[in-house]
Each structure stands twice: as C-alpha cells, then as structure tokens.
Design a protein around this motif. Structure first.
Motif, short mmCIF file in Angstrom:
data_model
loop_
_atom_site.label_atom_id
_atom_site.label_comp_id
_atom_site.label_asym_id
_atom_site.label_seq_id
_atom_site.Cartn_x
_atom_site.Cartn_y
_atom_site.Cartn_z
N SER A 188 53.60 7.01 1.29
CA SER A 188 53.13 7.11 2.72
C SER A 188 54.02 7.81 3.62
O SER A 188 53.73 8.52 4.18
N GLN A 189 55.37 7.28 3.22
CA GLN A 189 56.34 8.03 4.08
C GLN A 189 56.44 9.33 3.83
O GLN A 189 56.77 10.05 4.83
N VAL A 190 56.41 9.82 2.47
CA VAL A 190 56.74 11.27 2.24
C VAL A 190 55.44 12.02 2.97
O VAL A 190 55.71 13.06 3.56
N ARG A 191 54.13 11.44 2.44
CA ARG A 191 53.14 12.35 3.27
C ARG A 191 53.35 12.52 4.61
O ARG A 191 52.70 13.67 5.17
N ASP A 192 53.62 11.56 5.38
CA ASP A 192 53.74 11.38 6.69
C ASP A 192 54.97 12.20 7.34
O ASP A 192 55.10 12.43 8.64
N ALA A 193 55.92 12.37 6.34
CA ALA A 193 57.31 12.80 7.29
C ALA A 193 56.90 13.98 7.90
O ALA A 193 57.66 14.16 8.98
N LEU A 194 56.48 15.21 7.31
CA LEU A 194 56.34 16.22 8.10
C LEU A 194 55.34 16.44 9.09
O LEU A 194 55.62 16.85 10.32
N SER A 195 54.12 15.52 9.05
CA SER A 195 53.19 15.51 10.05
C SER A 195 53.29 14.69 11.13
O SER A 195 53.08 15.12 12.38
N GLN A 196 54.60 13.63 10.77
CA GLN A 196 54.86 12.80 11.84
C GLN A 196 56.14 12.99 12.56
O GLN A 196 56.61 12.45 13.41
N PHE A 197 56.86 13.88 12.00
CA PHE A 197 58.11 14.48 12.37
C PHE A 197 58.06 14.63 13.86
O PHE A 197 57.61 15.60 14.24
N GLY A 198 58.95 13.97 14.74
CA GLY A 198 58.96 14.22 15.98
C GLY A 198 57.87 13.49 16.99
O GLY A 198 57.77 13.75 18.23
N SER A 254 68.53 18.84 9.98
CA SER A 254 69.31 17.62 9.53
C SER A 254 68.62 16.41 10.17
O SER A 254 68.37 15.49 9.33
N LEU A 255 67.84 16.76 11.25
CA LEU A 255 66.95 15.62 11.64
C LEU A 255 65.73 15.31 10.94
O LEU A 255 65.33 13.98 10.38
N PHE A 256 65.14 16.23 10.17
CA PHE A 256 64.19 16.05 9.21
C PHE A 256 64.54 15.45 8.10
O PHE A 256 64.04 14.46 7.50
N ILE A 257 65.67 15.86 7.39
CA ILE A 257 66.27 15.05 6.31
C ILE A 257 66.73 13.79 6.56
O ILE A 257 66.38 12.77 5.85
#
Length: 267
Positions: A188-198, A254-257
């Motif tokens: 769930s964390q990985v799936r949402d990481a890009l869609s929820q980033f920021g 860096s923030l995304f990582i």
C-alpha cells in the motif's frame, strides 16, 4: 570455420533454452543465449503485475559491483519512475523497444536517471515486452554501458519474434498466476507513494506536475500531456518548489526517496 562453430553454438544454445521452458533455469538460459548474439552488460527478467511492484524473475550482471544493492530500493518505489513500467501500465503493446522510444523527452536529465538508472541499469536499455491479458506484462531488460547501436537493435528486433514466443510459452507452461503479493502495508505504501507524494501541501495540478518532473518530462511535454501552456507549467513548478521549500529537481527527487522511507544520504 569460426563462423560455422559460432552458428553451431547458437543453435545448441537455442535448443537448451527450449528444453528449459517451464523450468526454473529458463530465464538464465535465455539470457545466456542472447549474450551469444550480443555481449550486453546486465539483464533483468521481471513480471509487471497489473497492480503493485514488479516481481524480479532473474537478474544477470556480467561484472557484479560491490556496494549497496539496487533492487530493494527499486522495488520499494523507484519502479514508479521506470519508463518501461509506466509504458506497460499505459497499455504498451507486446514488442521490442529501445529506451529512447519509451522514455519522456528529458529522461536523461532526470534525477532518477542520473542518481539511479545510470549507476545500475547503465547507459542504455532495451526490453522485450510480452503482454499477459488480465495478469500484467513480462519484461526482459538488457542494459549496456554504452548506447546500443542501430545494428545491434536491428539484430535484437529480428530475434524478438522467437524470444517473445519463448517467454510467453514459458509463462503458460508454468501456469503462473501472479506471484504472491508483498505484505499489504508495504504494498500500500509503494502503490500510494507517487500518487500521494506532496498531498496536503500541493494542489492537484501541482501534484501532477511533480510526478511528471520526477519521471523526466520537459515543460513542453508536460504541457502537451496536460493540455495546458508551457508557461502555466512553469508557474506550477515554481509554486510547488516554493511550497516544498526546495529549488531543484535533485531536491524533489530526494523528498520522493524520503517519502519511500529511505535516507538519501544513507540508502
């Protein structure tokens, strides 16, 4: 005579690969067979499920490097910036593809390419893609420390018919359902990481711009994709940088990582 012996070796290698269809050694044998045609530097066979992270099937490195392993951080979320993964998610047909055909226009200037891809996948990449309706995609990636030449890509394209046929037959014979998913919390964390980033800080449009910047799109390409003007893209970029208190793409990366749970200074 040398040419004759080489042809005999290639046919013997093909026979061994066919014999391994449905077995655990298939992917390694296929990779070794392809290296008889072209001595690429690394390879990765993977399954891209319709949902979730890619699932590696076989890794090959002609010159293993010591140091931090690249695969864990890739599977923890960097795959979301992988142009081949994204292309498959967007409906890329089965076929043989070069990186330059798939990647966004500024991919080579993206922090993902500079900080991860260039060190691990290397300078250039090609992939054989086989779509598996209702399941996902099979991928066989070949990486090189230099650019693949037009002649080499032509040769690989010529081989692609039987390479992809073997890949599909192997998957079918193994009767492979999607491999077991990763733990629900991590997935769930990985799936949402890009869609929820920021999220919570940026507007929806600024979130879209941030995702496309991370994937390597230029302002012009983003404008075309989002049907807005390049000037509007630049305004959104300035605003999102200000809201995140950053001033560059490396800082955004860096923030995304960090959002994936990794320390950029100590991966």
């Amino acid at each position: 005579m040398e040419s004759l012996f080489r042809e005999v070796g290639l046919h013997a290698g093909l026979a061994r690969t066919v014999e391994q269809i449905g077995s655990d050694r298939f992917w390694k044998q296929l990779i070794l067979l392809l290296r008889q045609w072209l001595p690429f530097d690394n390879a990765l066979a993977a399954f891209y499920p319709e949902e979730g992270a890619p699932q590696p099937l076989e890794e090959y490195d002609a010159s293993p490097q010591s140091g931090i392993e690249a695969m864990p951080i890739y599977l923890d979320g960097l795959y979301l910036l992988d142009p081949f993964y994204q292309a498959c998610r967007e409906g890329l047909p089965s076929g043989f593809y070069r990186l330059e055909e798939i990647a966004p226009d500024h991919f080579l200037q993206s922090e993902y390419y500079l900080s991860y891809f260039h060190d691990n996948v290397l300078e250039d990449e090609v992939q054989f893609i086989v779509q598996l309706p209702g399941q996902g995609s099979l991928s066989l990636s070949l990486g090189m420390r230099r650019r693949f030449s037009a002649e080499e890509c032509g040769m690989l394209a010529m081989l692609s018919g039987w390479v992809m046929a073997l890949m599909g037959q192997h998957w079918q014979q193994r009767n492979r359902a999607p491999l077991p998913p990763r733990q629900d919390e991590v997935a769930s964390q990985v799936r949402d990481a890009l869609s929820q980033f920021g999220a919570g800080v940026l507007s929806e449009r600024e979130l879209e711009i941030a995702r496309l910047i991370l994937r390597g799109y230029s302002s012009k390409a983003m404008a075309e994709r989002l049907a807005i003007s390049p000037e509007t893209v630049k305004v959104h970029r300035r605003h999102l940088y200000a809201k995140l208190d950053i001033s560059s793409q490396p800082e955004l990366f860096s923030l995304f990582i960090q959002a994936l749970g990794h320390d950029p200074q100590n991966p």
